[in-house]
Design a protein around this motif. Sequence first.
Motif, PDB file in Angstrom:
ATOM      1  N   LEU A  34      45.180  14.868   5.240  1.00 33.06           N
ATOM      2  CA  LEU A  34      44.736  15.498   3.998  1.00 33.06           C
ATOM      3  C   LEU A  34      44.697  14.528   2.817  1.00 33.06           C
ATOM      4  O   LEU A  34      44.133  14.850   1.775  1.00 33.06           O
ATOM      5  CB  LEU A  34      45.670  16.664   3.651  1.00 33.06           C
ATOM      6  N   ASP A  35      45.306  13.353   2.964  1.00 35.04           N
ATOM      7  CA  ASP A  35      45.417  12.429   1.833  1.00 35.04           C
ATOM      8  C   ASP A  35      44.076  12.079   1.191  1.00 35.04           C
ATOM      9  O   ASP A  35      43.972  12.046  -0.049  1.00 35.04           O
ATOM     10  CB  ASP A  35      46.139  11.149   2.265  1.00 35.04           C
ATOM     11  N   PRO A  36      43.029  11.791   1.973  1.00 36.87           N
ATOM     12  CA  PRO A  36      41.749  11.471   1.324  1.00 36.87           C
ATOM     13  C   PRO A  36      41.231  12.607   0.434  1.00 36.87           C
ATOM     14  O   PRO A  36      40.574  12.349  -0.578  1.00 36.87           O
ATOM     15  CB  PRO A  36      40.809  11.227   2.509  1.00 36.87           C
ATOM     16  N   LEU A  37      41.537  13.849   0.815  1.00 39.48           N
ATOM     17  CA  LEU A  37      41.134  14.990  -0.017  1.00 39.48           C
ATOM     18  C   LEU A  37      42.047  15.121  -1.238  1.00 39.48           C
ATOM     19  O   LEU A  37      41.584  15.404  -2.347  1.00 39.48           O
ATOM     20  CB  LEU A  37      41.182  16.280   0.805  1.00 39.48           C
ATOM     21  N   ILE A  38      43.356  14.905  -1.035  1.00 38.11           N
ATOM     22  CA  ILE A  38      44.312  15.000  -2.141  1.00 38.11           C
ATOM     23  C   ILE A  38      43.938  14.047  -3.264  1.00 38.11           C
ATOM     24  O   ILE A  38      44.057  14.373  -4.455  1.00 38.11           O
ATOM     25  CB  ILE A  38      45.741  14.697  -1.633  1.00 38.11           C
ATOM     26  N   HIS A  39      43.455  12.857  -2.894  1.00 40.45           N
ATOM     27  CA  HIS A  39      43.180  11.830  -3.892  1.00 40.45           C
ATOM     28  C   HIS A  39      41.785  11.917  -4.485  1.00 40.45           C
ATOM     29  O   HIS A  39      41.397  11.061  -5.290  1.00 40.45           O
ATOM     30  CB  HIS A  39      43.427  10.451  -3.278  1.00 40.45           C
ATOM     31  N   GLU A  40      41.025  12.937  -4.118  1.00 41.37           N
ATOM     32  CA  GLU A  40      39.735  13.201  -4.779  1.00 41.37           C
ATOM     33  C   GLU A  40      39.996  13.966  -6.082  1.00 41.37           C
ATOM     34  O   GLU A  40      40.677  14.989  -6.090  1.00 41.37           O
ATOM     35  CB  GLU A  40      38.815  14.022  -3.873  1.00 41.37           C
ATOM     36  N   SER A  41      39.425  13.484  -7.170  1.00 40.82           N
ATOM     37  CA  SER A  41      39.701  14.056  -8.498  1.00 40.82           C
ATOM     38  C   SER A  41      39.284  15.511  -8.618  1.00 40.82           C
ATOM     39  O   SER A  41      39.908  16.286  -9.359  1.00 40.82           O
ATOM     40  CB  SER A  41      38.983  13.233  -9.579  1.00 40.82           C
ATOM     41  N   ASP A  42      38.225  15.905  -7.911  1.00 45.54           N
ATOM     42  CA  ASP A  42      37.678  17.250  -8.070  1.00 45.54           C
ATOM     43  C   ASP A  42      38.134  18.205  -6.974  1.00 45.54           C
ATOM     44  O   ASP A  42      37.523  19.249  -6.753  1.00 45.54           O
ATOM     45  CB  ASP A  42      36.144  17.186  -8.101  1.00 45.54           C
TER      46      ASP A  42
END
Length: 479
Positions: free
Chosen positions: A263-271
């Motif tokens: 999930l980290d790549p999604l967590i680090h998306e600003s939006d």
Amino acid sequence: MFQGTGSDVGKTVLVAGFCRLASRKGIKVMPFKPQNMSNNAAVADDGGEIGRGQWLQAFAANEKPSVHMNPVLLKPQSSTGSQIIVQGKLSGFKKGADYQKMKGELLDRVMESFARLKEKADLVLVEGAGSSAEINLRACDIANMGFARSADVPVILIGDIDRGGVIASLVGTATILDRADRAMVCGYLINKFRGDLSLFDDGIKAIRNFTGWPCLGVIPWLEGASLLPPEDSMALEHRSPKKHGKVKIAVPVLPHIANFDDLDPLIHESDVEIVFVRKGECFPANSDVIILPGSKSTIADMIALRERKWDGEIIKHAKKGGMVIGICGGFQILGRKIFDPDSLEGNISETDALGLLDMVTEIGERKLTRNSNAIHLLSGLPLTGYEIHMGKSFGPDCRYAPLKINNVEDGAASPDGKIWGTYLHGLFSADAFRHYFIGSFGAKPDKSGHFEKLDNALDKIADELEKAVDVNALFRLAR
């Protein structure tokens, strides 16, 4: 060797940071952790499982991850026992007391792996596990002082000042270590410091007076650490929603959650807003997507999900037209039933699952562990990731497979595509696919890619370490 006065003092992050620093100085550096306990695993380039922390440290060192960087990996499967992974391969299941008895046998494998790394590297940075002061486990230890003594590796202790009591933790460790173990320690680092550094001058003097150990650095709170993949589920206790995004994703935190760094790549998306739903909490009513991550014990987690009344909430979300995605164990939970005829994951041989996909899963002895290339069939976008699982899923909804992994269809989906699952971990690390996925909900993707963010975070951590620590003196201690 970097050992801690306790768990979660920042050993993994610091070793990763020092790996990046050494690599930038032209030193061929490799990470090593004799024994790790984590359900956040990765697949090494030589085909077996290692802890996610050692994968990160290899990435920081600009080296290919190897099973020899983490020769013993314990994957907790119940409150009393774990899967034992030795040099990347499944060795069996042991309860805690039984594992203590076999640790002596594993030391030879640990030393063999360490020797392999030493042959290839100028510098090996070793990470301990838990606390070096666990004298109740010292007799057969292979994770901390037992390894340090066997390999004759000098030890740096790490104390976490943010949790409080750092002076007592360091002095207490010195007090209870036996004389030979204590002699391995050549200094200590204070980690996670915030505020005026001069206020700790008297603390450094006190520690020196009690222990004789020099302070090798006081390291500030490293903001870049939040961008690094966590080693184990303890990190989830500190994760909470910090922003509002165009797309809201809810994630249930189940007892045997595994590989949640998917999930980290999604967590680090600003939006993107990720909400981790914990025991006693409800799913946000305005969630766009529910993602069920991996599980080390799928039947036990399905039962826990039902006991927490989350099954009804997830089904209600799906009936309203919301999307539900399952990854690996989470994918298995989406089907009608889960069978474990040989009791490989526990003492319950079958359970009803959510029934959102028309398929069943049977847990089998063969464990698939590999890095994989894939295609998302609807968009045609390429994916890279890895597989770690012991089950096979089959049924009518597998006709609507969402992915092809290594040219073979994988996963299942509902006919309308709103419910889907796959065995591929790491799929959201693919920037183009992640942007496509969040863009379908109207979210605006960040310009920088996932691995670019990871690289930048490691460089920032290395910069901070170079300011806070006499790195040349530290590396000279490695002889």
